[in-house]
Design a protein around this motif. Structure first.
Motif, mmCIF file in Angstrom:
data_model
loop_
_atom_site.group_PDB
_atom_site.id
_atom_site.type_symbol
_atom_site.label_atom_id
_atom_site.label_comp_id
_atom_site.label_asym_id
_atom_site.label_seq_id
_atom_site.Cartn_x
_atom_site.Cartn_y
_atom_site.Cartn_z
ATOM 1 N N THR A 1 0.853 -1.189 0.000
ATOM 2 C CA THR A 1 0.000 0.000 0.000
ATOM 3 C C THR A 1 0.887 1.237 0.000
ATOM 4 O O THR A 1 2.104 1.153 0.210
ATOM 5 C CB THR A 1 -0.912 0.030 1.240
ATOM 6 O OG1 THR A 1 -0.077 0.092 2.413
ATOM 7 C CG2 THR A 1 -1.794 -1.213 1.297
ATOM 8 N N SER B 1 -1.324 9.804 4.026
ATOM 9 C CA SER B 1 -1.148 10.326 2.668
ATOM 10 C C SER B 1 0.309 10.740 2.454
ATOM 11 O O SER B 1 0.862 11.553 3.214
ATOM 12 C CB SER B 1 -2.082 11.518 2.451
ATOM 13 O OG SER B 1 -1.866 12.057 1.162
ATOM 14 N N ASP C 1 -5.006 7.664 -0.311
ATOM 15 C CA ASP C 1 -3.675 7.548 -0.921
ATOM 16 C C ASP C 1 -3.282 8.780 -1.726
ATOM 17 O O ASP C 1 -2.111 9.189 -1.725
ATOM 18 C CB ASP C 1 -3.625 6.309 -1.822
ATOM 19 C CG ASP C 1 -3.565 5.019 -1.017
ATOM 20 O OD1 ASP C 1 -3.225 5.094 0.173
ATOM 21 O OD2 ASP C 1 -3.852 3.957 -1.596
#
Length: 784
Positions: A138, A143, A169
């Motif tokens: 991931t 962020s 993200d």
């Protein structure tokens, strides 16, 4: 040089120096601009000693595994950092804390299993970030990119590890020019994951399986302008509808690259594209179609939804069963508004006439690198086919006849631009027929060896580059641009043949020079590209190119492409740097100068010879050489005279009436040799002198002012002197008729000066009473 540049050089030198007795260390080379290159140097860590002067650092393809927080802390002015293809698995959180000026960061193809937002927080100037091909699953815990307001290009994901896109993200990302996501193994997508990005000019999405495409697509419609789908298998793709809430779709271009499709999935893709009403450009690149073109006829609504597509591009389309392909009649309704079509390198050998007739809006058609021949082209360009076509590109097909090609295309009334390059035509007929509006013709790389009036007179642009042409003699009154590079022309074309010419590219031919008159004859030419020829750097040519600054402004490839081929001592030099000697450039003037100098030297030599009696010395030398060839001493039987008398003709009275009477009538009498009576008639006077001296035991010199003025007396004196030294005898007797000052004796009588200084001479007395004693002394001298 500024101290900062010296620091960069010193850094490169220090890193490059090996330690004595240790193996060679990796080296980092830096130039004065602060660009440091350390690619493929086997570095195992960031090199130490990096300073603030470093602007770009490339350490790709090394063995670095760990970036410490102190490795880059001095590189406060670093703008580009390339660390791809290492083994980096650990980065301290403060490693990039001092890189506030960094604009380009590449960490792709490493071993980063997790990403930290702390790495990127200090990088407020970052524009390019590449995180592809790392094993993270991931994009971090928070962020990563929210503190990068200037980010323009972002690349994330990996072939196998990256599995999840979350809503947070891409939070904070405002305006990207390009976003690339490798989601080949993507397993989950959280709604609004990509929808949080307000603007993306280009999105490149790697999706191996299309299962998540329908989830992603709604978020892309309102934020992406160009969507590129890569390496996706769409053979089993089925469209089940979208729940679209955004009223303003922005996608105008859709690219399928390395995608697999079938006839059935094509229909599903068309249904998907119906949700992109602003789509203008559709492209298929390196795709595979496992089908025969058996598409379902779309309904009326779908045809209207896709009606805005203007450009269709297909490159390297692989159709395993292309020989069974249908006539495409099922998609006629989708093609009527298309303006630009490119089908390149896809084994196209025929466009059915009916399909061509339905392409009513087509203005641009590119069928490069296919299998078109004249017979099938005639069917494709049938009556009423492509009625709006202006540009036709048939580059690298299988056309062989210019005449047939021109006749086939007569149906295209609006055709202005034709590219038939890289076909094989060889010969060109004398005349041909072409569409009457044709303005541009590309015949490059077609192996033609001559040009005829098959070339249409309406042309404004002609490209015949890379052929076998050795002359250009066509009159083309409208031609504005001529491209004729890579042929065998030896001279520029005549300007009278091309009165409207503006641009000419004639590089890499066999031209060795051009004159000022030739260039001035092309009054309208604004660009002449003539580099790459074998120029003879003559004085006139160098003068033209080096002393005409206005000329160089017309040559866009000046000066790099203009090299001398001869003379040999300037071969390989740029024309602007070549220099010839004065003798090469002003040969006539040099020859004239040399001739004048030789003439002056000759005149000077004549004057000097005259002043210093040079001619006399030459004669004397010749006589001496003649004398040296004779025996050193005459045999006794050859001695005929007691004395040879040398005198001036002006003193002949004294010699004949006094000397001869006194000596030849004495008791015993002396036999004297006089030139007046004893020289052999017809014999060269020099030989007479030599013979008489040789046949006489003594030589009597009657000295007077007249004697020293006589050249013949000088000869006689010199020959006697030769005899004196060669035979080591005492043969010369001097009789002084009148007083002679030594300084009055000319320089050429050097022998006389020497004899008078070293020998006793007899003086003719003025008193008669002393005459008897004089004669007695003379007789004694002759007898001795």
């Amino acid at each position: 040089m500024p101290p900062a540049l010296w620091t960069v050089w010193a850094l490169g030198a220090i890193v490059s120096l090996p330690t004595e007795g240790a193996p060679d260390l990796p080296s980092l080379s830096c130039d004065p601009a602060g660009i440091c290159d350390g690619r493929s140097r086997s570095f195992q860590s960031i090199p130490s000693g990096l300073m603030a002067t470093v602007k770009s650092l490339d350490l790709s393809n090394n063995e670095i595994t760990y970036i410490r927080d102190s490795d880059l802390h001095r590189c406060v002015h670093l703008r580009a950092l390339m660390l791809m293809s290492n083994g980096i698995d650990t980065i301290d959180e403060d490693s990039f804390s001092s890189l506030g000026s960094l604009e380009h960061l590449d960490l792709s193809n490493n071993h980063l299993s997790h990403l930290s937002a702390a790495w990127f927080r200090p990088l407020s100037s970052l524009k390019f970030l590449n995180l592809l091909e790392n094993p993270y699953r991931t994009l971090g815990e928070t962020s990563l990119f929210s503190h990068l307001p200037h980010l323009r290009i972002l690349k994330v994901g990996s072939l196998y590890a990256f599995v999840n896109i979350r809503r947070m993200d891409f939070a904070g990302v405002r305006s990207l020019e390009e976003l690339e996501i490798d989601g080949s193994n993507l397993q989950s997508y959280e709604p609004r994951g990509l929808g949080s990005i307000p603007n993306v000019s280009r999105l490149v999405l790697h999706l191996r399986q299309p299962t998540l495409l329908l989830k992603l697509f709604p978020d892309l419609l309102s934020s992406v302008e160009c969507l590129e789908l890569r390496e996706t298998d769409l053979e089993d793709f089925r469209f089940s509808g979208l729940s679209v809430t955004e009223p303003n779709p922005r996608i105008t271009r859709f690219i399928f690259r390395s995608v697999k499709i079938t006839d059935e999935s094509c229909n599903e893709i068309l249904k998907l594209l119906a949700y992109v009403p602003e789509l203008l450009d559709l492209e298929f690149d390196d795709c595979t179609l496992n089908g025969v073109g058996d598409f379902e006829v779309p309904d009326r609504d779908l045809s209207q939804d896709l009606g805005k597509v203007e450009t269709l591009t297909i490159r390297r389309l692989h159709i395993p069963k292309f020989y069974l392909f249908y006539d495409l009649s099922t998609i006629y309704s989708l093609s009527e508004r298309v303006k630009r079509v490119t089908v390149e390198n896809s084994k196209v050998f025929l466009v059915p006439c009916s399909f061509s007739q339905h392409l009513k809006s087509l203005e641009y058609l590119d069928l490069s690198e296919n299998l078109m021949v004249e017979e099938y082209l005639k069917n494709s360009a049938c009556e009423k086919a492509w009625p709006s076509l202006q540009t036709l590109i048939l580059r690298q097909n299988h056309l062989t006849s210019l005449e047939k090609t021109g006749e086939t295309l007569l149906t295209l009334k609006n055709l202005t631009d034709l590219d038939i390059s890289k076909n094989t035509f060889h010969a060109m007929p004398d005349t041909c027929q072409w569409p009457e509006r044709l303005r541009r013709l590309n015949l490059s790389s077609t192996r033609i060896h001559s040009l005829t009036y098959c070339i249409p007179q309406t042309l404004e642009i002609l490209d015949v580059s890379n052929n076998n042409l050795n002359v250009f003699s066509l009159t083309l009154p409208r031609l504005k641009e001529l491209y004729i590079s890579r042929n065998m022309l030896k001279t520029l074309p005549g300007a009278s043949l091309l009165p409207m010419l503006l641009v000419m590219k004639i590089s890499r031919n066999s031209i060795n020079t051009f004159s000022k008159e030739q260039l001035e004859s092309f009054q309208k030419v604004t660009a002449l590209e003539a580099g790459g020829n074998n120029f003879i750097c003559s004085c006139d040519f160098l003068s033209l190119t080096q002393e005409q600054p206005a000329l160089t402004r017309v040559l866009p490839d000046w000066p790099e492409s203009y090299l001398c081929d001869s003379p040999s001592h300037v071969r390989g030099q740029q024309v602007q740097d070549a220099r010839l000697s004065v003798s090469e450039c002003h040969r006539a003037a040099v020859v004239s100068g040399v001739c004048c100098a030789l003439l002056l030297l000759t005149l000077l030599a004549v004057v000097l010879c005259r002043h210093f009696h040079g001619l006399w010395y030459l004669k004397m030398t010749w006589a001496w050489l003649q004398a040296k060839r004779k025996p050193r001493k005459a045999a006794c039987r050859d001695v005929c005279y007691d004395a040879f008398v040398s005198y001036s003709e002006h003193d002949s009275y004294w010699v004949e009436n006094l000397l001869v009477q006194e000596l030849e009538n004495s008791d015993p009498p002396f036999r004297l040799c006089l030139h007046k009576r004893d020289f052999v008639p017809g014999k060269w006077i020099i030989d007479n002198i030599i013979d008489c001296i040789e046949k006489s035991r003594k030589t009597v010199f009657v000295l007077s002012q007249n004697f020293v003025k006589s050249e013949w007396c000088k000869y006689e004196l010199d020959f006697s002197h030769f005899r004196l030294f060669d035979e080591n005898n005492d043969a010369a007797i001097l009789v002084l008729l009148e007083p002679i000052e030594k300084k009055a004796i000319p320089q050429r009588f050097c022998k006389l000066r020497k004899i008078m200084n070293t020998r006793t001479y007899l003086e003719w007395p003025t008193e008669e009473a002393e005459h008897a004693g004089f004669w007695g002394n003379l007789r004694a001298a002759i007898k001795s």
